[in-house]
Write an enzyme that holds these catalytic residues in place. Structure first.
Site, PDB file in Angstrom:
ATOM      1  N   GLU A 130     -20.327  -8.816  53.415  1.00 57.18           N
ATOM      2  CA  GLU A 130     -20.777  -8.154  54.512  1.00 57.18           C
ATOM      3  C   GLU A 130     -20.827  -8.645  55.640  1.00 57.18           C
ATOM      4  O   GLU A 130     -20.418  -7.885  56.840  1.00 57.18           O
ATOM      5  CB  GLU A 130     -22.416  -7.714  54.119  1.00 57.18           C
ATOM      6  CG  GLU A 130     -22.407  -6.808  52.921  1.00 57.18           C
ATOM      7  CD  GLU A 130     -24.021  -6.579  52.677  1.00 57.18           C
ATOM      8  OE1 GLU A 130     -24.249  -4.984  52.734  1.00 57.18           O
ATOM      9  OE2 GLU A 130     -24.759  -7.336  52.350  1.00 57.18           O
ATOM     10  N   GLU A 150     -24.268  -6.467  44.175  1.00 57.77           N
ATOM     11  CA  GLU A 150     -25.460  -6.319  44.342  1.00 57.77           C
ATOM     12  C   GLU A 150     -26.354  -5.591  42.988  1.00 57.77           C
ATOM     13  O   GLU A 150     -27.306  -5.762  42.679  1.00 57.77           O
ATOM     14  CB  GLU A 150     -26.077  -5.916  45.674  1.00 57.77           C
ATOM     15  CG  GLU A 150     -25.907  -6.776  46.873  1.00 57.77           C
ATOM     16  CD  GLU A 150     -24.587  -7.025  47.404  1.00 57.77           C
ATOM     17  OE1 GLU A 150     -24.253  -7.495  48.324  1.00 57.77           O
ATOM     18  OE2 GLU A 150     -23.633  -6.542  46.796  1.00 57.77           O
TER      19      GLU A 150
END
Length: 267
Positions: A130, A150
């Site tokens: 990210e 995740e």
């Protein structure tokens, strides 16, 4: 901001900081006149993004907002960042999530005045991926791997991947990564348009500097305004006109175009 972080920011603002390590535990920082090179440096944890690293990156952002320069972001030891610090994530609760600890920083990186380049080799997973998505340009080494695992940990990629990655690679590829657990190696990242190019690992940082060298030869004001217009949401013809109006009145534009015409006439 802590007193220690303020001291680091002052060094960056004055250009006197030369990577002595004072104030930083998780970053290596190199100062140049036109750029700042930041290396994520937690070798004992594959450069995992910790709360301390977040604070230190905020200090760097503060300095770059005060004194705009180009940013080169990379990782130490053949790894960009192997994700967030899982032990810290385990301890976080609802209120921590609402603070947007990682997402606020990554958006700040995204909104830095001057362009940012991520040089990525090895793992760029979870928060590491990210952070790279938040940069304007990514260049990859041959062993780069981007992924967002995740959901396997019972959470989601909540620091920008769920909306930034579809903008970068399209909805289909983004869902493969975010939902199906697909990782993108260097070749796949290049094919998807996530990275600008793939170069040998020992040339990665040098190539990233070459890209920054090219940008540094451009008008700094033109780069800043172009980035603002590109990042503006929706259609923005008025923003185009206003930004161009500012540049048309600048001496830099007149000097650059005069040099261009003089060079053309001399051929």
């Amino acid at each position: 901001m802590t007193e220690q972080a303020l001291a680091v920011t002052r060094r960056l603002d004055t250009g006197t900081y030369e990577n002595s390590g004072a104030g930083y535990e998780t970053l290596l920082v190199e100062e140049r006149d036109d750029r700042v090179v930041v290396t994520l440096h937690r070798p004992e944890a594959r450069n995992a993004i910790s709360g301390r690293m977040i604070d230190e990156l905020h200090s760097v952002c503060d300095a770059l907002e005060r004194h705009p320069r180009l940013l080169l972001l990379t990782g130490h030891g053949g790894v960009f960042a192997g994700g967030a610090d899982i032990a810290e994530l385990l301890a976080r609760g609802r209120d921590d999530a609402l603070r947007g600890i990682n997402s606020r920083l990554f958006e700040r990186v995204r909104r830095l005045p001057m362009p940012t380049v991520a040089a990525v080799d090895g793992w760029a997973l979870g928060g590491g991926a990210e952070l790279s998505y938040a940069c304007d340009i990514r260049i990859a080494g041959p062993d780069a791997v981007f992924g967002n695992p995740e959901p396997g940990l019972g959470i989601l990629a909540a620091a920008g991947a769920s909306w930034r990655l579809p903008e970068l690679v399209g909805e289909s590829v983004a869902k493969q990564v975010l939902l199906a657990g697909r990782t993108l190696d260097a070749a796949a990242a290049l094919a998807a348009g996530l990275v600008m190019e793939v170069v040998p690992a020992d040339e990665l940082v040098e190539r990233a500097h070459a890209v920054i060298d090219r940008m540094a030869r451009s008008s700094a004001t033109a780069l800043r305004l172009t980035k603002l217009v590109v990042d503006a949401p929706g259609a923005h013809p008025v923003a185009d006109d206003l930004a161009q109006a500012v540049l048309f009145e600048g001496q830099d534009k007149r000097d650059r175009m005069t040099r261009f015409l003089e060079k053309k006439a001399s051929r």
